[in-house]
Scaffold this motif. Structure first.
Motif, PDB file in Angstrom:
ATOM      1  N   ASN B  68       0.866  -1.063  -0.023  1.00 16.01           N
ATOM      2  CA  ASN B  68       0.055   0.079   0.003  1.00 16.01           C
ATOM      3  C   ASN B  68       0.824   1.254  -0.025  1.00 16.01           C
ATOM      4  OD1 ASN B  68      -1.741  -2.113   0.793  1.00 16.01           O
ATOM      5  ND2 ASN B  68      -3.510  -0.211   1.041  1.00 16.01           N
ATOM      6  N   ARG B  71       1.359   5.651  -3.027  1.00 12.77           N
ATOM      7  CA  ARG B  71       0.429   7.203  -3.176  1.00 12.77           C
ATOM      8  C   ARG B  71       1.261   8.069  -3.639  1.00 12.77           C
ATOM      9  NH1 ARG B  71      -5.203   5.956  -2.746  1.00 12.77           N
ATOM     10  NH2 ARG B  71      -5.285   8.345  -2.118  1.00 12.77           N
ATOM     11  N   ARG B 182      -6.792   7.321 -11.461  1.00  9.18           N
ATOM     12  CA  ARG B 182      -6.831   7.741 -10.127  1.00  9.18           C
ATOM     13  C   ARG B 182      -6.857   9.512 -10.134  1.00  9.18           C
ATOM     14  NH1 ARG B 182      -9.292   3.324  -7.488  1.00  9.18           N
ATOM     15  NH2 ARG B 182      -8.415   4.696  -5.666  1.00  9.18           N
ATOM     16  N   HIS B 290     -10.357  -4.522  -6.478  1.00  7.06           N
ATOM     17  CA  HIS B 290      -9.425  -4.005  -7.397  1.00  7.06           C
ATOM     18  C   HIS B 290      -8.548  -3.120  -6.707  1.00  7.06           C
ATOM     19  CE1 HIS B 290      -8.604  -1.140 -10.631  1.00  7.06           C
ATOM     20  NE2 HIS B 290      -8.262  -2.070 -11.306  1.00  7.06           N
ATOM     21  N   ASN B 291      -7.234  -3.154  -7.434  1.00  8.71           N
ATOM     22  CA  ASN B 291      -6.338  -2.145  -6.762  1.00  8.71           C
ATOM     23  C   ASN B 291      -5.940  -0.984  -7.457  1.00  8.71           C
ATOM     24  OD1 ASN B 291      -4.759  -3.577  -8.496  1.00  8.71           O
ATOM     25  ND2 ASN B 291      -3.190  -4.329  -6.939  1.00  8.71           N
ATOM     26  N   CYS B 292      -5.691   0.046  -6.827  1.00  7.08           N
ATOM     27  CA  CYS B 292      -5.273   1.415  -7.658  1.00  7.08           C
ATOM     28  C   CYS B 292      -3.914   1.389  -7.948  1.00  7.08           C
ATOM     29  CB  CYS B 292      -5.762   2.673  -6.878  1.00  7.08           C
ATOM     30  SG  CYS B 292      -4.894   2.910  -5.244  1.00  7.08           S
ATOM     31  N   HIS B 293      -3.151   0.688  -7.324  1.00  8.76           N
ATOM     32  CA  HIS B 293      -1.706   0.620  -7.617  1.00  8.76           C
ATOM     33  C   HIS B 293      -1.120  -0.835  -7.177  1.00  8.76           C
ATOM     34  CE1 HIS B 293      -0.923   1.810  -3.318  1.00  8.76           C
ATOM     35  NE2 HIS B 293      -0.003   1.023  -3.439  1.00  8.76           N
ATOM     36  N   CYS B 296      -1.151  -3.037  -3.311  1.00 15.11           N
ATOM     37  CA  CYS B 296      -2.216  -2.745  -2.379  1.00 15.11           C
ATOM     38  C   CYS B 296      -2.898  -4.138  -1.909  1.00 15.11           C
ATOM     39  CB  CYS B 296      -3.213  -1.959  -3.136  1.00 15.11           C
ATOM     40  SG  CYS B 296      -4.789  -2.030  -1.983  1.00 15.11           S
ATOM     41  N   ILE B 298      -5.437  -4.138   0.229  1.00 15.85           N
ATOM     42  CA  ILE B 298      -6.692  -3.913   0.690  1.00 15.85           C
ATOM     43  C   ILE B 298      -7.691  -4.062  -0.556  1.00 15.85           C
ATOM     44  CG2 ILE B 298      -8.400  -2.340   1.881  1.00 15.85           C
ATOM     45  CD1 ILE B 298      -5.888  -1.388   3.511  1.00 15.85           C
ATOM     46  N   GLN B 299      -7.353  -3.407  -1.569  1.00 15.13           N
ATOM     47  CA  GLN B 299      -8.178  -3.461  -2.496  1.00 15.13           C
ATOM     48  C   GLN B 299      -9.596  -2.803  -2.523  1.00 15.13           C
ATOM     49  OE1 GLN B 299      -7.572  -6.747  -5.226  1.00 15.13           O
ATOM     50  NE2 GLN B 299      -5.613  -7.260  -4.205  1.00 15.13           N
ATOM     51  N   CYS B 300      -9.722  -1.631  -2.200  1.00 10.18           N
ATOM     52  CA  CYS B 300     -11.003  -1.093  -2.208  1.00 10.18           C
ATOM     53  C   CYS B 300     -11.672  -0.596  -3.353  1.00 10.18           C
ATOM     54  CB  CYS B 300     -11.071   0.130  -0.901  1.00 10.18           C
ATOM     55  SG  CYS B 300     -10.328   1.588  -1.782  1.00 10.18           S
ATOM     56  N   SER B 301     -10.858  -0.574  -4.306  1.00 12.93           N
ATOM     57  CA  SER B 301     -11.382  -0.324  -5.899  1.00 12.93           C
ATOM     58  C   SER B 301     -12.213  -1.516  -6.527  1.00 12.93           C
ATOM     59  CB  SER B 301     -10.248   0.259  -6.597  1.00 12.93           C
ATOM     60  OG  SER B 301     -10.706   0.548  -7.842  1.00 12.93           O
ATOM     61  N   CYS B 485      -1.502   4.457   1.776  1.00 13.98           N
ATOM     62  CA  CYS B 485      -2.856   4.816   1.581  1.00 13.98           C
ATOM     63  C   CYS B 485      -3.578   5.058   2.790  1.00 13.98           C
ATOM     64  CB  CYS B 485      -3.690   3.459   0.818  1.00 13.98           C
ATOM     65  SG  CYS B 485      -5.314   3.550   1.059  1.00 13.98           S
ATOM     66  N   PHE B 487      -6.145   4.056   4.154  1.00 16.27           N
ATOM     67  CA  PHE B 487      -6.755   2.978   4.756  1.00 16.27           C
ATOM     68  C   PHE B 487      -5.978   2.200   5.473  1.00 16.27           C
ATOM     69  CE2 PHE B 487     -10.021   3.773   1.040  1.00 16.27           C
ATOM     70  CZ  PHE B 487     -10.465   4.790   1.846  1.00 16.27           C
TER      71      PHE B 487
HETATM   72  S1  SF4 Z   1      -7.058   0.499  -0.318  1.00 18.89           S
HETATM   73 FE1  SF4 Z   1      -8.065   1.420  -1.967  1.00 18.89          FE
HETATM   74  S2  SF4 Z   1      -7.257   3.428  -2.045  1.00 18.89           S
HETATM   75 FE2  SF4 Z   1      -6.037   2.397  -0.855  1.00 18.89          FE
HETATM   76  S3  SF4 Z   1      -4.214   1.772  -2.182  1.00 18.89           S
HETATM   77 FE3  SF4 Z   1      -5.992   0.037  -2.197  1.00 18.89          FE
HETATM   78  S4  SF4 Z   1      -7.088   0.307  -3.787  1.00 18.89           S
HETATM   79 FE4  SF4 Z   1      -5.956   2.121  -3.500  1.00 18.89          FE
END
Ligand code: SF4
Lengths: 74, 576
Positions: B68, B71, B182, B290-293, B296, B298-301, B485, B487
């Protein structure tokens, strides 16, 4: 005694979203959670009539109870 | 590769690669962008003039394998708020820049002629080229064309038409691993890049790796850190429902701003909720997770498909869905997804623009609930730069002024996001005192006020709110410097192994020995640096206030008003 129980996120799986339920006077939130087959340890947030409450809270006729697992966002 | 500062002068069209000054060494991400802006930008300058500078910085851990940590922070003096500003996003740029040895990019000056430019950063050099083909094009076209020119593996930082037209809600978009976008969303930083006449920045892939002083210690700390994230139940819920899981709980708490902040609950909440969204995504063969990078865990996307099972949008966040949904009374997720996609392409902040639409609805420009109308205005007015489009594209405050609306939810001219401060007092303190205008991410008290994370503080009471917001704002400033991130904070607040592991990773990466207290001091220093910039720009504690209507209009269902006194708010800054 009738009240409305609402479940959220994966607590809905195999259960329901919203239901009018009958419970005896003096029932606590924890007893309701257990009666639904939910592990009280998995519960994150409980709101009774839109205010946070504990699992020891006693419910009343006409209450609206909302039960959430541990969730977050932002 | 040793870290360097890449300086790009758009007046002279020259570039240079510089050593990192000693006092910038310990900074990354937001800490670095704010330190550089405070050191090099005249606080009273016009944000769209030659004296402002746009600084882009990966976090302290970006480019490593730390979970994570990808960013990227963009910072400048904000044209929307007039304050210092940092906005961060995922995508691939942070990791790629860090691997190229880039500590920060500083873009300064302004071209004298009416021309547009692109910037290419690779292992050899930083090059400025004139750009003609992509001028006026949307962000998706930029990513596609850049892929043709340079190959798909390049990282891209871009602005859409909103940035080119210097709209104050314009964002900066970052290409994600799937070639989608993003956004460094808030504060109009896209207009600053537009004022520099930079359409996009391309970053070449490299095989270089960032140097790790103590690889063994780093690996071990990352293992502990990753486990804390993966095991956290909130991470798991985020992977299933995305941030939009919040619609129902914030609605239940009576804090979901509805109909331009005139109620705290929305009748259509179920239709736009995370639970409903999850079911739609699964039914249409999208991806809930899905991950924004890369990296990650956690994958909140997510990938949200339309009715024909074709890609419509990703990174479909609670705040965007709330703003177009409850605040504008649109209860149709497909229309909200369409608007989200349009805003990504135009390059405009979904929160600012949608709250501006809510104010426009109040003014009678369109009806509450008119989701088609929102999409039409985005396409025909904002993207086209008509006078109405520019008024809305300059944000909620701009619409309020143009149409004489008094219920305008802004602090320091930046739109208030998805939690009503009357029903969640802690977040009201964050909105009021944040160095960057109303922004929930600056000190996310919702965790403790609503979600029961890091303790419980009654959202409707006054007790403990200032301290809560202060502690979170300090911690957030530090986290925003790591490239992490935000989160990760859920695990950090409730799992005692998480933060020490994060500090260990920073130490192992740089061969230093920070303590948890040093990290807190870093957070405090960043807040103070930002506040000093704002004060030099003319801001006082009188700007740390919520709009009048919050004190005067009770919010149903709790029928509460904003009742924190000026003295209580100002006590926020009582720390050393
Ligand atoms: S938790 Fe969400 S915002 Fe944070 S790095 Fe992963 S996909 Fe991106």
């Amino acid at each position: 005694m009738r009240l409305t129980v609402r479940l959220f996120a994966f607590f809905r799986d195999g259960r329901f979203r919203e239901r009018e339920c009958d419970y005896p006077e003096g029932t606590t939130v924890r007893e309701i959670i257990t009666s639904l087959g939910i592990d009280p340890g998995e519960v994150g947030v409980i709101m009774l009539n839109s205010r946070h409450c504990s699992q020891d809270q006693v419910v009343h006729q006409g209450d609206k109870l909302a039960i959430f697992p541990v969730i977050g966002g932002g | 590769m040793a870290d360097r500062i890449f300086r790009i002068n758009m007046t002279e069209l020259t570039t240079s690669i510089e050593e990192v000054p000693a006092d910038w060494m310990g900074h990354g991400g937001r800490g670095l962008t704010s330190t550089i802006v405070a050191a090099e930008v005249e606080p009273t300058c016009h944000p769209l003039g030659a004296k402002n500078k746009l600084v882009i910085a990966p976090g302290l851990l970006s480019g490593t394998v730390a979970a994570n940590s990808g960013r990227i922070s963009c910072g400048a003096k904000s044209p929307l708020t007039g304050t210092i500003k940092e906005a961060n996003a995922g995508g691939t740029a942070a990791q790629m820049l860090a691997r190229l040895g880039c500590k920060a990019i500083i873009i300064e000056g302004q071209p004298r002629e009416d021309r547009w430019y692109s910037i290419l950063i690779d292992e050899e050099d930083v090059t400025i080229s004139e750009e003609t083909d992509l001028v006026g094009k949307g962000n998706f076209a930029v990513v596609e064309e850049a892929g043709r020119r340079f190959g798909d593996r390049h990282g891209i930082i871009t602005i859409g038409p909103a940035g080119e037209m210097k709209m104050l809600a314009a964002n900066i978009s970052i290409k994600d691993p799937d070639g989608k976008l993003r956004s460094c969303g808030r504060g109009g930083l896209g207009a600053v890049l537009g004022a520099k006449r930079v359409k996009f920045i391309a970053i070449a892939p490299t095989d270089a790796k960032v140097e790790i002083a103590d690889p063994e210690k780093f690996r071990e700390a990352n293992r502990v850190f990753t486990k804390a994230l993966v095991d956290n139940p909130i991470s798991q819920a985020l992977g299933t429902y995305g941030t939009n899981v919040l619609v129902n709980i914030i609605n239940e708490a009576g804090a979901l701003p509805t109909r331009n902040f005139s109620a705290g609950q929305f009748d259509g909440h179920e239709k736009i909720s995370g639970e409903t969204m999850h079911d739609i995504i699964v039914e249409r063969d999208g991806r809930p997770k899905h991950n924004c990078h890369p990296g990650c865990v956690i994958q909140c996307s997510q990938i949200y498909n339309d009715k024909d099972r074709k890609y419509k949008t990703s990174g479909f966040e609670y705040e965007s869905i709330w703003a177009m949904g409850a605040d504008c009374c649109v209860d149709n997720l497909d229309l909200i997804a369409e608007a989200d996609h349009l805003m990504d392409d135009i390059g405009i902040d979904t929160i600012e623009t949608s709250v501006a639409m809510g104010v426009a609805m109040e003014a009678g420009v369109l009806e509450f609930g008119d989701g088609e109308g929102i999409c039409r205005i985005l396409r025909e007015e904002i993207a086209a730069g008509t006078p109405l489009g520019r008024i809305i594209g300059c944000g909620a405050g701009s619409v309020g002024r143009a149409f004489g609306v008094t219920r305008v939810p802004v602090v320091k001219n930046q739109a208030i996001p998805a939690y009503d401060p009357r029903a969640v007092k802690g977040i009201g303190i964050t909105y009021a005192t944040s160095t960057q205008g109303a922004d929930h991410t600056m000190g996310y008290t919702i965790a403790t006020n609503i979600l029961g994370v890091g303790g419980n503080i009654d959202p409707l009471g006054k007790e403990g709110q200032v301290e809560l917001s202060r502690n979170l704002q300090i911690a957030t400033a530090a986290i925003d410097s790591t490239g992490m991130c935000l989160f990760i904070a859920f695990a950090a607040l409730d799992d005692a192994t998480c933060l020490p592991a994060l500090v260990d990773m920073i130490n192992a990466r740089y061969g230093i020995s920070l303590t948890a207290d040093d990290v807190t001091s870093l957070g405090k220093t960043i807040l103070k640096t930002e506040r000093a910039f704002n004060q030099a720009a003319g801001f006082t504690s009188r700007d740390d206030r919520l709009p009048e209507f919050f004190r005067e209009e009770p919010l149903p269902p709790h029928n509460v008003v904003w009742d924190m006194t000026d003295e209580e708010i100002d006590a926020f800054w009582d720390f050393s």
